[in-house]
Structures are given as C-alpha cells and as structure tokens.
Write a protein that holds these residues in place. Structure first.
Motif, PDB file in Angstrom:
ATOM      1  N   ALA A 136       5.545  10.480   1.873  1.00  0.00           N
ATOM      2  CA  ALA A 136       5.226   9.152   1.342  1.00  0.00           C
ATOM      3  C   ALA A 136       5.008   8.148   2.458  1.00  0.00           C
ATOM      4  O   ALA A 136       5.648   8.222   3.511  1.00  0.00           O
ATOM      5  CB  ALA A 136       6.360   8.666   0.442  1.00  0.00           C
ATOM      6  N   ILE A 137       4.096   7.213   2.186  1.00  0.00           N
ATOM      7  CA  ILE A 137       3.883   6.049   3.041  1.00  0.00           C
ATOM      8  C   ILE A 137       4.123   4.807   2.190  1.00  0.00           C
ATOM      9  O   ILE A 137       3.601   4.701   1.083  1.00  0.00           O
ATOM     10  CB  ILE A 137       2.455   6.011   3.612  1.00  0.00           C
ATOM     11  N   ASN A 138       4.912   3.892   2.723  1.00  0.00           N
ATOM     12  CA  ASN A 138       5.175   2.606   2.094  1.00  0.00           C
ATOM     13  C   ASN A 138       4.835   1.559   3.147  1.00  0.00           C
ATOM     14  O   ASN A 138       5.475   1.504   4.192  1.00  0.00           O
ATOM     15  CB  ASN A 138       6.635   2.516   1.672  1.00  0.00           C
ATOM     16  N   SER A 139       3.805   0.748   2.872  1.00  0.00           N
ATOM     17  CA  SER A 139       3.382  -0.219   3.874  1.00  0.00           C
ATOM     18  C   SER A 139       2.970  -1.517   3.207  1.00  0.00           C
ATOM     19  O   SER A 139       2.816  -1.585   1.994  1.00  0.00           O
ATOM     20  CB  SER A 139       2.226   0.341   4.704  1.00  0.00           C
ATOM     21  N   ALA A 140       2.778  -2.553   4.025  1.00  0.00           N
ATOM     22  CA  ALA A 140       2.343  -3.842   3.511  1.00  0.00           C
ATOM     23  C   ALA A 140       1.422  -4.509   4.522  1.00  0.00           C
ATOM     24  O   ALA A 140       1.600  -4.361   5.743  1.00  0.00           O
ATOM     25  CB  ALA A 140       3.538  -4.744   3.221  1.00  0.00           C
ATOM     26  N   THR A 165      -3.472  16.694  -0.787  1.00  0.00           N
ATOM     27  CA  THR A 165      -4.124  15.702  -1.640  1.00  0.00           C
ATOM     28  C   THR A 165      -3.158  14.537  -1.778  1.00  0.00           C
ATOM     29  O   THR A 165      -1.965  14.667  -1.475  1.00  0.00           O
ATOM     30  CB  THR A 165      -4.439  16.277  -3.040  1.00  0.00           C
ATOM     31  N   TRP A 166      -3.662  13.382  -2.243  1.00  0.00           N
ATOM     32  CA  TRP A 166      -2.776  12.238  -2.365  1.00  0.00           C
ATOM     33  C   TRP A 166      -3.232  11.280  -3.446  1.00  0.00           C
ATOM     34  O   TRP A 166      -4.361  11.334  -3.914  1.00  0.00           O
ATOM     35  CB  TRP A 166      -2.607  11.517  -1.040  1.00  0.00           C
ATOM     36  N   VAL A 167      -2.280  10.425  -3.827  1.00  0.00           N
ATOM     37  CA  VAL A 167      -2.541   9.326  -4.749  1.00  0.00           C
ATOM     38  C   VAL A 167      -2.133   8.034  -4.064  1.00  0.00           C
ATOM     39  O   VAL A 167      -1.259   8.033  -3.183  1.00  0.00           O
ATOM     40  CB  VAL A 167      -1.788   9.494  -6.094  1.00  0.00           C
ATOM     41  N   ILE A 168      -2.776   6.951  -4.483  1.00  0.00           N
ATOM     42  CA  ILE A 168      -2.577   5.658  -3.825  1.00  0.00           C
ATOM     43  C   ILE A 168      -2.357   4.577  -4.875  1.00  0.00           C
ATOM     44  O   ILE A 168      -2.961   4.614  -5.954  1.00  0.00           O
ATOM     45  CB  ILE A 168      -3.820   5.299  -2.978  1.00  0.00           C
ATOM     46  N   ALA A 169      -1.505   3.609  -4.553  1.00  0.00           N
ATOM     47  CA  ALA A 169      -1.377   2.395  -5.347  1.00  0.00           C
ATOM     48  C   ALA A 169      -1.328   1.216  -4.382  1.00  0.00           C
ATOM     49  O   ALA A 169      -0.591   1.250  -3.391  1.00  0.00           O
ATOM     50  CB  ALA A 169      -0.130   2.441  -6.209  1.00  0.00           C
ATOM     51  N   ASP A 170      -2.131   0.200  -4.659  1.00  0.00           N
ATOM     52  CA  ASP A 170      -2.133  -1.046  -3.901  1.00  0.00           C
ATOM     53  C   ASP A 170      -1.845  -2.163  -4.893  1.00  0.00           C
ATOM     54  O   ASP A 170      -2.508  -2.258  -5.933  1.00  0.00           O
ATOM     55  CB  ASP A 170      -3.490  -1.298  -3.249  1.00  0.00           C
ATOM     56  N   TYR A 171      -0.846  -2.999  -4.608  1.00  0.00           N
ATOM     57  CA  TYR A 171      -0.548  -4.106  -5.517  1.00  0.00           C
ATOM     58  C   TYR A 171      -0.090  -5.326  -4.733  1.00  0.00           C
ATOM     59  O   TYR A 171       0.438  -5.205  -3.623  1.00  0.00           O
ATOM     60  CB  TYR A 171       0.483  -3.705  -6.569  1.00  0.00           C
ATOM     61  N   GLU A 172      -0.319  -6.488  -5.307  1.00  0.00           N
ATOM     62  CA  GLU A 172       0.122  -7.727  -4.701  1.00  0.00           C
ATOM     63  C   GLU A 172       1.575  -7.994  -5.059  1.00  0.00           C
ATOM     64  O   GLU A 172       2.015  -7.708  -6.156  1.00  0.00           O
ATOM     65  CB  GLU A 172      -0.758  -8.884  -5.150  1.00  0.00           C
ATOM     66  N   PHE A 173       2.297  -8.567  -4.101  1.00  0.00           N
ATOM     67  CA  PHE A 173       3.694  -8.946  -4.363  1.00  0.00           C
ATOM     68  C   PHE A 173       4.025 -10.231  -3.677  1.00  0.00           C
ATOM     69  O   PHE A 173       3.294 -10.710  -2.844  1.00  0.00           O
ATOM     70  CB  PHE A 173       4.656  -7.812  -3.957  1.00  0.00           C
ATOM     71  N   HIS A 226       0.871  -1.180   0.000  1.00  0.00           N
ATOM     72  CA  HIS A 226       0.000   0.000   0.000  1.00  0.00           C
ATOM     73  C   HIS A 226       0.908   1.229   0.000  1.00  0.00           C
ATOM     74  O   HIS A 226       1.612   1.485   0.969  1.00  0.00           O
ATOM     75  CB  HIS A 226      -0.894  -0.020   1.248  1.00  0.00           C
ATOM     76  N   LEU A 227       0.914   1.948  -1.116  1.00  0.00           N
ATOM     77  CA  LEU A 227       1.746   3.140  -1.279  1.00  0.00           C
ATOM     78  C   LEU A 227       0.859   4.372  -1.345  1.00  0.00           C
ATOM     79  O   LEU A 227      -0.164   4.371  -2.039  1.00  0.00           O
ATOM     80  CB  LEU A 227       2.555   3.057  -2.569  1.00  0.00           C
ATOM     81  N   VAL A 228       1.278   5.420  -0.662  1.00  0.00           N
ATOM     82  CA  VAL A 228       0.535   6.677  -0.689  1.00  0.00           C
ATOM     83  C   VAL A 228       1.534   7.819  -0.823  1.00  0.00           C
ATOM     84  O   VAL A 228       2.530   7.865  -0.094  1.00  0.00           O
ATOM     85  CB  VAL A 228      -0.304   6.882   0.591  1.00  0.00           C
ATOM     86  N   LEU A 229       1.272   8.719  -1.761  1.00  0.00           N
ATOM     87  CA  LEU A 229       2.094   9.915  -1.949  1.00  0.00           C
ATOM     88  C   LEU A 229       1.222  11.138  -1.716  1.00  0.00           C
ATOM     89  O   LEU A 229       0.163  11.274  -2.327  1.00  0.00           O
ATOM     90  CB  LEU A 229       2.670   9.954  -3.363  1.00  0.00           C
ATOM     91  N   PHE A 230       1.675  12.016  -0.830  1.00  0.00           N
ATOM     92  CA  PHE A 230       0.924  13.209  -0.454  1.00  0.00           C
ATOM     93  C   PHE A 230       1.559  14.460  -1.046  1.00  0.00           C
ATOM     94  O   PHE A 230       2.788  14.592  -1.049  1.00  0.00           O
ATOM     95  CB  PHE A 230       0.928  13.380   1.071  1.00  0.00           C
ATOM     96  N   ARG A 231       0.729  15.364  -1.476  1.00  0.00           N
ATOM     97  CA  ARG A 231       1.191  16.678  -1.934  1.00  0.00           C
ATOM     98  C   ARG A 231       0.484  17.731  -1.077  1.00  0.00           C
ATOM     99  O   ARG A 231      -0.742  17.766  -1.002  1.00  0.00           O
ATOM    100  CB  ARG A 231       0.864  16.899  -3.407  1.00  0.00           C
ATOM    101  N   LEU A 232       1.291  18.577  -0.443  1.00  0.00           N
ATOM    102  CA  LEU A 232       0.721  19.665   0.347  1.00  0.00           C
ATOM    103  C   LEU A 232       0.018  20.649  -0.578  1.00  0.00           C
ATOM    104  O   LEU A 232       0.483  20.925  -1.683  1.00  0.00           O
ATOM    105  CB  LEU A 232       1.817  20.388   1.141  1.00  0.00           C
ATOM    106  N   ASN A 233      -1.103  21.173  -0.119  1.00  0.00           N
ATOM    107  CA  ASN A 233      -1.821  22.172  -0.895  1.00  0.00           C
ATOM    108  C   ASN A 233      -0.990  23.446  -1.015  1.00  0.00           C
ATOM    109  O   ASN A 233      -0.090  23.702  -0.190  1.00  0.00           O
ATOM    110  CB  ASN A 233      -3.166  22.486  -0.240  1.00  0.00           C
TER     111      ASN A 233
END
Length: 97
Positions: A57-61, A89-97, A4-11
């Motif tokens: 950024a958040i990098n989690s599993a 605001t942010w964008v997210i990507a979730d992927y299996e590994f 579970h990846l999340v990237l944040f951009r400050l307004n």
C-alpha cells in the motif's frame, strides 16, 4: 489537500522475495524524499493474511490537483510504476480532505 491511496496485488505466482519485487518496493520507498510535491508519504507491505487483502500500500498526500498531476508525471514515479506493471495490478483512490 488530496489523499492519494494505492493498493497493489502481486500477480499469481509472484513473491515478495523476488529481486524485481524488492526493487519495485524500494523504488516507491525512495519517492517520499525525491518528489517535492509530496506532503505526506508512506508505503509498506500488508501484514495480514486475508483473501481480500492487497499486498502493498501507498498512502500519500499532495496540496492540490496540479501537484497530483506533477507527482504522477514525475520521471521517478513513472519509473517505479513501470517496475510494478511487470508483476502486479493495483487500484487507486484520490480524494480531497
């Protein structure tokens, strides 16, 4: 496992040094030791100055889709995300590994 990846951009006009932003970053830092579904947890501020870069950024599993759902619904996660909604605001990507 699901990454579970999340990237944040400050307004616009929001700075890292603001108390509300510091509180938001600290709220996410604390999640790693607070939510049992998390198998891996790291988060940090971006260290580069590029126009396309995000700020935080958040990098989690987690183990599986059910664990991801529990993490996302966890009250501590909901509270931390609510803080960030005020200034980013942010964008997210979730992927299996």
């Amino acid at each position: 496992m699901i990454r579970h990846l999340v990237l944040f951009r400050l307004n616009d006009g929001v700075r890292r040094e603001e108390p509300r932003v510091r509180a938001g970053a600290e709220a996410f830092r604390a999640l790693g030791g607070e939510i049992e579904e998390l198998r891996f947890w790291e988060c940090a501020w971006n260290i580069t100055e590029r126009p396309i870069a995000y700020d935080f950024a958040i990098n989690s599993a987690v183990e599986d889709a059910e664990a991801l759902r529990r993490y996302l619904e966890h009250p501590a996660h909901q509270a931390a995300a609510a803080l960030w909604r005020e200034f980013a605001t942010w964008v997210i990507a979730d992927y299996e590994f």
